[in-house]
Write a protein that holds these residues in place. Structure first.
Motif, PDB file in Angstrom:
ATOM      1  N   GLY A 147       0.821  -1.203   0.000  1.00 60.09           N
ATOM      2  CA  GLY A 147       0.000   0.000   0.000  1.00 60.09           C
ATOM      3  C   GLY A 147       0.854   1.250   0.000  1.00 60.09           C
ATOM      4  N   GLY A 148       0.212   2.396  -0.142  1.00 64.35           N
ATOM      5  CA  GLY A 148       0.929   3.671  -0.154  1.00 64.35           C
ATOM      6  C   GLY A 148       0.724   4.438   1.138  1.00 64.35           C
ATOM      7  N   LEU A 149       1.720   5.257   1.488  1.00 61.35           N
ATOM      8  CA  LEU A 149       1.631   6.132   2.658  1.00 61.35           C
ATOM      9  C   LEU A 149       2.125   7.508   2.269  1.00 61.35           C
ATOM     10  CD1 LEU A 149       1.171   6.590   5.726  1.00 61.35           C
ATOM     11  CD2 LEU A 149       3.592   6.015   6.039  1.00 61.35           C
ATOM     12  N   MET A 150       1.295   8.508   2.548  1.00 64.04           N
ATOM     13  CA  MET A 150       1.630   9.888   2.231  1.00 64.04           C
ATOM     14  C   MET A 150       1.527  10.716   3.508  1.00 64.04           C
ATOM     15  SD  MET A 150      -0.163  12.118  -0.768  1.00 64.04           S
ATOM     16  CE  MET A 150       0.598  13.570  -1.451  1.00 64.04           C
ATOM     17  N   GLY A 151       2.511  11.581   3.732  1.00 62.62           N
ATOM     18  CA  GLY A 151       2.474  12.453   4.890  1.00 62.62           C
ATOM     19  C   GLY A 151       2.949  13.843   4.534  1.00 62.62           C
ATOM     20  N   VAL A 152       2.396  14.849   5.229  1.00 58.94           N
ATOM     21  CA  VAL A 152       2.843  16.223   5.019  1.00 58.94           C
ATOM     22  C   VAL A 152       3.009  16.914   6.369  1.00 58.94           C
ATOM     23  CG1 VAL A 152       1.787  16.463   2.728  1.00 58.94           C
ATOM     24  CG2 VAL A 152       0.467  17.117   4.766  1.00 58.94           C
ATOM     25  N   HIS A 153       4.019  17.759   6.439  1.00 57.65           N
ATOM     26  CA  HIS A 153       4.258  18.647   7.574  1.00 57.65           C
ATOM     27  C   HIS A 153       4.126  17.913   8.912  1.00 57.65           C
ATOM     28  CE1 HIS A 153       5.165  22.657   8.870  1.00 57.65           C
ATOM     29  NE2 HIS A 153       4.094  22.744   9.645  1.00 57.65           N
ATOM     30  N   GLY A 154       3.050  18.107   9.655  1.00 52.39           N
ATOM     31  CA  GLY A 154       2.931  17.569  10.999  1.00 52.39           C
ATOM     32  C   GLY A 154       2.956  16.059  11.093  1.00 52.39           C
ATOM     33  N   THR A 155       2.858  15.353   9.961  1.00 47.22           N
ATOM     34  CA  THR A 155       2.920  13.895   9.992  1.00 47.22           C
ATOM     35  C   THR A 155       4.242  13.405  10.568  1.00 47.22           C
ATOM     36  OG1 THR A 155       1.557  13.914   7.993  1.00 47.22           O
ATOM     37  CG2 THR A 155       2.520  11.816   8.616  1.00 47.22           C
ATOM     38  N   SER A 156       5.269  14.245  10.523  1.00 44.82           N
ATOM     39  CA  SER A 156       6.568  13.841  11.060  1.00 44.82           C
ATOM     40  C   SER A 156       6.552  13.706  12.580  1.00 44.82           C
ATOM     41  CB  SER A 156       7.664  14.836  10.642  1.00 44.82           C
ATOM     42  OG  SER A 156       7.351  16.142  11.097  1.00 44.82           O
ATOM     43  N   ILE A 166       7.058  13.324  22.129  1.00 49.52           N
ATOM     44  CA  ILE A 166       7.734  12.201  22.776  1.00 49.52           C
ATOM     45  C   ILE A 166       7.423  10.929  21.989  1.00 49.52           C
ATOM     46  CG2 ILE A 166       7.925  10.869  24.909  1.00 49.52           C
ATOM     47  CD1 ILE A 166       6.930  13.432  26.366  1.00 49.52           C
ATOM     48  N   GLU A 167       8.452  10.265  21.527  1.00 50.46           N
ATOM     49  CA  GLU A 167       8.289   9.100  20.655  1.00 50.46           C
ATOM     50  C   GLU A 167       7.422   8.031  21.297  1.00 50.46           C
ATOM     51  OE1 GLU A 167       7.875   7.329  17.734  1.00 50.46           O
ATOM     52  OE2 GLU A 167       9.756   8.367  17.216  1.00 50.46           O
ATOM     53  N   ASP A 168       6.445   7.511  20.532  1.00 54.21           N
ATOM     54  CA  ASP A 168       5.599   6.444  21.043  1.00 54.21           C
ATOM     55  C   ASP A 168       5.517   5.258  20.082  1.00 54.21           C
ATOM     56  OD1 ASP A 168       3.829   5.776  23.365  1.00 54.21           O
ATOM     57  OD2 ASP A 168       2.387   5.439  21.739  1.00 54.21           O
ATOM     58  N   TRP A 169       6.012   5.438  18.851  1.00 57.74           N
ATOM     59  CA  TRP A 169       5.980   4.329  17.881  1.00 57.74           C
ATOM     60  C   TRP A 169       7.189   4.468  16.950  1.00 57.74           C
ATOM     61  CZ3 TRP A 169       1.712   3.357  13.667  1.00 57.74           C
ATOM     62  CH2 TRP A 169       1.867   2.065  13.146  1.00 57.74           C
ATOM     63  N   PRO A 170       8.365   3.987  17.372  1.00 51.99           N
ATOM     64  CA  PRO A 170       9.581   4.184  16.577  1.00 51.99           C
ATOM     65  C   PRO A 170       9.490   3.658  15.152  1.00 51.99           C
ATOM     66  CG  PRO A 170      10.138   3.467  18.786  1.00 51.99           C
ATOM     67  CD  PRO A 170       8.648   3.356  18.675  1.00 51.99           C
ATOM     68  N   GLU A 171       8.814   2.515  14.935  1.00 57.67           N
ATOM     69  CA  GLU A 171       8.786   1.983  13.577  1.00 57.67           C
ATOM     70  C   GLU A 171       8.027   2.895  12.620  1.00 57.67           C
ATOM     71  OE1 GLU A 171       8.063  -2.018  10.886  1.00 57.67           O
ATOM     72  OE2 GLU A 171       7.408  -2.051  12.969  1.00 57.67           O
ATOM     73  N   PHE A 172       7.054   3.638  13.124  1.00 56.41           N
ATOM     74  CA  PHE A 172       6.378   4.579  12.228  1.00 56.41           C
ATOM     75  C   PHE A 172       7.374   5.616  11.705  1.00 56.41           C
ATOM     76  CE2 PHE A 172       4.292   8.584  11.269  1.00 56.41           C
ATOM     77  CZ  PHE A 172       3.372   8.177  10.315  1.00 56.41           C
ATOM     78  N   GLY A 173       8.233   6.128  12.587  1.00 61.33           N
ATOM     79  CA  GLY A 173       9.242   7.088  12.157  1.00 61.33           C
ATOM     80  C   GLY A 173      10.187   6.497  11.137  1.00 61.33           C
ATOM     81  N   LEU A 176       8.203   6.285   7.813  1.00 61.94           N
ATOM     82  CA  LEU A 176       8.036   7.598   7.195  1.00 61.94           C
ATOM     83  C   LEU A 176       9.366   8.145   6.695  1.00 61.94           C
ATOM     84  CD1 LEU A 176       5.868   9.815   6.629  1.00 61.94           C
ATOM     85  CD2 LEU A 176       6.627  10.894   8.757  1.00 61.94           C
ATOM     86  N   GLY A 177      10.439   7.873   7.440  1.00 54.04           N
ATOM     87  CA  GLY A 177      11.763   8.325   7.019  1.00 54.04           C
ATOM     88  C   GLY A 177      12.385   9.380   7.890  1.00 54.04           C
ATOM     89  N   ALA A 178      11.658   9.927   8.872  1.00 55.42           N
ATOM     90  CA  ALA A 178      12.220  10.986   9.717  1.00 55.42           C
ATOM     91  C   ALA A 178      11.270  11.297  10.856  1.00 55.42           C
ATOM     92  CB  ALA A 178      12.494  12.250   8.909  1.00 55.42           C
ATOM     93  N   ARG A 179      11.795  12.032  11.820  1.00 55.16           N
ATOM     94  CA  ARG A 179      11.024  12.583  12.917  1.00 55.16           C
ATOM     95  C   ARG A 179      11.399  14.048  13.088  1.00 55.16           C
ATOM     96  NH1 ARG A 179       6.404  10.284  14.219  1.00 55.16           N
ATOM     97  NH2 ARG A 179       6.526   8.414  15.506  1.00 55.16           N
ATOM     98  N   GLY A 180      10.547  14.803  13.813  1.00 53.43           N
ATOM     99  CA  GLY A 180      10.901  16.155  14.184  1.00 53.43           C
ATOM    100  C   GLY A 180      10.021  17.228  13.593  1.00 53.43           C
ATOM    101  N   GLU A 221      16.786  12.083  13.229  1.00 49.98           N
ATOM    102  CA  GLU A 221      16.755  10.641  13.114  1.00 49.98           C
ATOM    103  C   GLU A 221      15.325  10.102  13.240  1.00 49.98           C
ATOM    104  OE1 GLU A 221      18.766  12.348  15.007  1.00 49.98           O
ATOM    105  OE2 GLU A 221      20.638  12.059  13.914  1.00 49.98           O
ATOM    106  N   PRO A 222      15.022   9.066  12.431  1.00 51.13           N
ATOM    107  CA  PRO A 222      15.915   8.224  11.631  1.00 51.13           C
ATOM    108  C   PRO A 222      16.248   8.749  10.237  1.00 51.13           C
ATOM    109  CG  PRO A 222      13.707   7.355  11.501  1.00 51.13           C
ATOM    110  CD  PRO A 222      13.630   8.535  12.439  1.00 51.13           C
ATOM    111  N   TYR A 223      16.047  10.043   9.979  1.00 53.57           N
ATOM    112  CA  TYR A 223      16.359  10.572   8.655  1.00 53.57           C
ATOM    113  C   TYR A 223      17.813  10.290   8.270  1.00 53.57           C
ATOM    114  CZ  TYR A 223      17.777  13.693   4.960  1.00 53.57           C
ATOM    115  OH  TYR A 223      18.317  14.172   3.804  1.00 53.57           O
ATOM    116  N   SER A 224      17.986   9.834   7.049  1.00 46.64           N
ATOM    117  CA  SER A 224      19.314   9.627   6.472  1.00 46.64           C
ATOM    118  C   SER A 224      19.149   9.472   4.966  1.00 46.64           C
ATOM    119  CB  SER A 224      19.972   8.361   7.039  1.00 46.64           C
ATOM    120  OG  SER A 224      21.109   8.010   6.281  1.00 46.64           O
TER     121      SER A 224
END
Length: 564
Positions: A147-156, A166-173, A176-180, A221-224
């Motif tokens: 399936g597809g996942l799309m996120g904008v701005h606050g989705t991070s 405060i992180e509550d689901w690390p695998e989601f980050g 998605l590819g990043a947090r913050g 992180e986890p952005y890279s």
């Protein structure tokens, strides 16, 4: 984000979850524009309508449905949410690219509800949207399975405890590819460079960088760049990085400020862009073109490369153009000895510069998880496999099963496991009389079956690829063959060749440079694009590693030559 932004009109739970209409009669669904939905002012709607692209970038392969989820928890919600919802709804209608359904009820993420959608768009979703482990698992499996996942701005900062992120689901980050959400002013002026100007999702910009004003997050992180394919980023040479106040830690040691990217998570297509804070973003014609391309990408209609920017080499770029994927697979004899775990294979593939690996039902996952790679793994063990693959930048498109179950329950169990693991093709030996059942599951789960030309069914039919090919005649193109790489095999099987074995692809043990070039040229001429080119690694065979590395080097050199 400095403070909660309260929408001009409130939406009650009753408004959002009241009776739906017609085919959408479910408590968690409301068709876009239904009574109770907050909508932009008439003047804003006019601007949006005037800016919407005239047509889609690609023809949808089927009717597409996009779930837009815009719940915020512990935060008032961005004003742009309403303009974004309307813009996407009208874009889908005008271009016939997709239909939107808007919800704020977490029960939409139950597996039986989610499966009707092609992609999920988390529209500026701040905070811990839902904590139910079953719903989180459902979303992960939906994306990882294709399936597809799309996120904008606050989705991070979705699935964080707000305020404070405060992180509550690390695998989601990770997915998605990043947090913050650290940023400067909400109208910060930046110059933007296209990191991948020719990328299909970037085509709205015609290869030209641009300047823009919006609230632009500096992610962490986890952005890279070893995880994501960056589409565009802040041009640090042209932009004043010290303008205005800073909210949170702004500077990155690597000076890398990506603003938009795509990536693959299993088979899932993921997109994120931070430009979505202000309502005017969604009546900007260029940005709407960009977001339409992004939507078609996550929905599965706009093919686009997702190899991480940091993994790109001339050879990988060439193989992206060719549609070829070279992966490392263990030979059956070595698997039986228990000396070659999946995690070791992943590490070897990454060490060799490969992006793909094959697995087997007889293969131990790791020394820490001494279980076979199969449907008996629990959810935490499957999560560890996903994270191991992602951390190494390696995918698992092929999986050897040996005998394929012939009964309905056995088939469903196998294909459900394949879907969870993002597998694209099984390699196995199906009973001939079970092919009707297996073919049905291949089509239902979007997973191919490559019949091994050296297996029992092959031996029963003469032991040659041409005999296995006869079993495929009249069947779905998802039924094909796994066979050794020879010019005769390629010419005979063509689009039925799903796994191409090139395990002797080196001058030390088999195919020389003088032979591999003509073979790959013929594969290119015929347009054959197997799920994977499979090269075997024998951990117990002395000197095999240099031979494998040499073979990969030969494959890479020919790939580059073919696209010049």
């Amino acid at each position: 984000m400095r403070k909660a932004i309260t929408p001009t009109n409130s939406i009650t739970r009753r408004d959002l979850l009241g009776g739906a209409v017609g085919m959408l009669a479910a408590p968690w669904l409301r068709p876009a524009g239904a009574k109770g939905q907050l909508v932009p002012e008439p003047a804003e709607r006019q601007k949006i309508e005037a800016a919407i692209p005239a047509k889609a970038f690609s023809e949808p392969r089927k009717a597409r449905k996009l779930l837009i989820f815009d719940l915020n928890v512990g935060y008032g919600g961005h004003r742009s949410i309403t303009t974004c919802n309307l813009a996407f709804t009208l874009m889908g209608e005008k271009t016939d690219a997709f239909q939107t359904v808007i919800s704020r009820d977490p029960s939409v993420f139950k597996g039986e509800n989610l499966r009707q959608f092609d992609a999920v768009f988390l529209n500026n979703t701040v905070g811990n949207l839902f904590e139910d482990p079953a719903l989180r698992q459902s979303l992960i499996e939906f994306v990882y399975g294709g399936g597809g996942l799309m996120g904008v701005h606050g989705t991070s900062v979705a699935f964080t405890k707000w305020p404070g992120a405060i992180e509550d689901w690390p695998e989601f980050g990770v997915m998605l590819g990043a947090r913050g959400a650290n940023h400067r002013a909400s109208d910060e002026h930046v110059f933007i460079k296209l990191d991948d100007a020719a990328h299909p999702v970037n085509q709205a910009f015609a290869g030209q960088g641009f300047d823009y004003r919006d609230e632009l997050f500096r992610v962490h992180e986890p952005y890279s760049r070893n995880r994501v394919r960056v589409l565009f980023s802040i041009d640090t040479e042209k932009t004043d990085l010290q303008q205005g106040p800073a909210y949170g830690k702004i500077e990155r040691p690597d000076n890398d400020y990506a603003l938009a990217w795509v990536r693959q998570y299993g088979r899932g297509r993921v997109f994120y862009c931070t430009i979505a804070h202000n309502p005017y973003v969604f009546w900007d014609p260029k940005m709407l073109q960009f977001y339409l391309a992004a939507a078609q990408f996550v929905l599965g209609d706009l093919p686009a490369p997702t190899t991480a920017s940091g993994k790109l080499t001339p050879a990988i770029l060439a193989q992206e153009q060719l549609g070829w994927r070279l992966g490392l697979t263990p030979p059956t004899s070595e698997i039986a000895a228990g000396s070659f775990t999946l995690f070791e294979a992943i590490d070897k593939a990454a060490e060799l510069g490969l992006l793909y690996v094959g697995g087997s039902s007889r293969q131990t996952v790791s020394h820490e998880i001494p279980k076979n790679l199969d449907g008996q793994l629990n959810s935490d063990e499957l999560r560890q496999v996903r994270l191991k693959l992602d951390a190494a930048g390696v995918r698992l498109p092929a999986y050897s099963i040996g005998p394929v179950p012939s009964d309905e329950a056995g088939c469903r169990s196998l294909f459900q496991f394949g879907k969870k693991m993002g597998i694209e093709a099984f390699i196995g030996e199906p009973p001939g009389e079970a092919l009707d059942t297996i073919e049905r599951f291949c089509d239902e789960y979007d997973i191919n079956l490559a019949i091994s030309s050296g297996g029992q069914i092959s031996s029963q039919n003469g032991g040659q690829p041409q005999e296995v090919l006869k079993l495929c005649n009249g069947r779905s193109k998802r039924i094909g063959v796994c066979a050794p790489a020879t010019a005769e095999t390629v010419a005979m099987l063509r689009d039925r060749l799903l796994i191409l074995q090139v395990h002797d692809l080196n001058e030390l043990t088999g195919i020389s440079a003088g032979k591999i070039a003509p073979l790959l040229e013929e594969i290119y001429r015929l347009g054959v694009k197997p799920t994977m080119f499979s090269v075997e690694y024998m951990p117990q065979k002395s000197g095999s590693m240099p031979g494998i590395a040499q073979g990969i080097d030969l494959f890479n050199k020919v790939s580059i030559q073919l696209v010049k």
